[in-house]
Write a protein that holds these residues in place. Structure first.
Motif, mmCIF file in Angstrom:
data_model
loop_
_atom_site.group_PDB
_atom_site.id
_atom_site.type_symbol
_atom_site.label_atom_id
_atom_site.label_comp_id
_atom_site.label_asym_id
_atom_site.label_seq_id
_atom_site.Cartn_x
_atom_site.Cartn_y
_atom_site.Cartn_z
ATOM 1 N N VAL A 128 1.493 3.758 9.387
ATOM 2 C CA VAL A 128 2.018 2.427 9.050
ATOM 3 C C VAL A 128 1.045 1.657 8.165
ATOM 4 O O VAL A 128 1.452 0.967 7.222
ATOM 5 C CB VAL A 128 2.324 1.634 10.340
ATOM 6 N N MET A 129 -0.252 1.784 8.437
ATOM 7 C CA MET A 129 -1.249 1.084 7.628
ATOM 8 C C MET A 129 -1.272 1.576 6.179
ATOM 9 O O MET A 129 -1.735 0.879 5.280
ATOM 10 C CB MET A 129 -2.639 1.262 8.245
ATOM 11 N N GLY A 130 -0.740 2.778 5.968
ATOM 12 C CA GLY A 130 -0.677 3.324 4.617
ATOM 13 C C GLY A 130 0.519 2.843 3.815
ATOM 14 O O GLY A 130 0.623 3.122 2.616
ATOM 15 N N ILE A 131 1.427 2.126 4.483
ATOM 16 C CA ILE A 131 2.598 1.574 3.783
ATOM 17 C C ILE A 131 2.177 0.314 3.038
ATOM 18 O O ILE A 131 1.540 -0.583 3.602
ATOM 19 C CB ILE A 131 3.739 1.271 4.779
ATOM 20 N N ALA A 132 2.541 0.237 1.793
ATOM 21 C CA ALA A 132 2.048 -0.851 0.932
ATOM 22 C C ALA A 132 2.615 -2.216 1.318
ATOM 23 O O ALA A 132 1.874 -3.193 1.475
ATOM 24 C CB ALA A 132 2.376 -0.547 -0.529
#
Length: 311
Positions: A226-230
């Motif tokens: 989720v943290m990798g979603i912009a």
């Protein structure tokens, strides 16, 4: 005189407790308990009905929800007879065989619920990590096989409980500390060697903790994705698919952890608090899980509302 020496007599009946100090109010306490059982059984049966009859819900996530619902129904039905007998009729006695049977079913369905919550966390991870291959990875056949394997494992793990309790002798104490029978509660009353029960009970408890650890690891991996979603909106949308499951995990594990902490670190705490938390463990998850999933799952919510509008 030896006839009246309780240390020589083997106990065949145990006595459960309601809420200590509130025996005079048990009839009033029975009203919310009856309502909770009624809503829990009705809610879980409603979830099962919609998942079975609506083809739009024939998806892996809802199949796993069906397993969770089945576990919740089992927990409710396993504890229902003794709880209502105590609070409605003040009938606290239970035969040893009935007690051993009840503790088997309660532990079996608890273990099943732990395993289903773990499977659901893996389901959420796969859905977020590889959404395009989600349905091809979790086919209906695989979901059924996984469910059957974990159900068989849960039953197998707790199956020895009644038998290792049956070998014990109970000759001094007969008063249990909850409104239903649990393995760790019953074995403490034994006047014979219960080391096997302690070791095996500890092993089963470790399995439950292992499930919780695996669930935590799954969510750490999910958070990493989720943290990798912009976009912030994209993160919230993905996390929203996990809210129902996170609530189910908290509802199930918080009472267990709280009760374990009280037994370990707060031994002088009021017995009333322990009894209430122990009752919450069996009453609240079957009650709240259908409500949480009905509120958070748009498909189930729309089906329920449509059915109510038709009525």
């Amino acid at each position: 005189m030896s006839v009246f020496n309780t240390s020589k007599l083997e106990i065949s009946t145990f006595f459960l407790i309601g809420i200590p100090g509130m025996e005079h109010a048990h009839i009033w306490v029975s009203i919310p308990i009856c309502l909770m059982y009624l809503i829990a059984i009705l809610g879980n049966c409603t979830i099962l009905f919609f998942i079975k009859t609506e083809t739009s819900l024939h998806e892996p996530m809802y199949y796993f929800l069906c397993m969770l619902t089945f576990s919740d129904l089992g927990l409710s039905i396993s504890s229902l007879p003794t709880m209502l007998r105590i609070f409605l009729f003040n009938a606290t006695g239970i035969s040893s065989d009935a007690c051993f049977a009840q503790e088997f079913f309660i532990h079996a369905f608890s273990a099943m619920e732990s395993s289903v919550l773990f499977i659901m966390s893996v389901d959420r991870f796969i859905a977020i990590y590889n959404p395009l291959r989600y349905t091809s990875i979790l086919t209906s056949d695989r979901v059924v096989k996984v469910g059957l394997v974990f159900a068989a494992m849960s039953i197998s793990v707790v199956l020895p409980f009644p038998f290792i309790l049956k070998r014990l002798k109970f000759c001094k104490k007969s008063l249990l500390s909850h409104s239903y029978c649990l393995h760790q509660d019953v074995m403490k009353l034994a006047c014979s060697d219960n080391r096997v029960n302690i070791i095996y009970g500890f092993f089963v408890a470790l399995l439950s903790i292992l499930y919780l650890v695996c669930i935590s690891v799954s969510y750490m991996l999910i958070l990493k994705i989720v943290m990798g979603i912009a976009s912030h909106k994209g993160r919230l949308k993905v996390l929203n698919t996990c809210v129902s499951h996170i609530c189910a995990v908290l509802i199930f594990y918080v009472p267990i952890i709280t009760l374990a902490a009280l037994h370990r670190f707060a031994k002088n705490v009021s017995p009333v608090i322990r009894v209430i938390i122990a009752d919450i463990f069996l009453l609240v998850p079957p009650l709240m899980n259908p409500i949480v999933y009905s509120v958070k799952s748009q498909q189930i919510r729309n089906l329920v509302l449509a059915k109510l509008c038709q009525k």
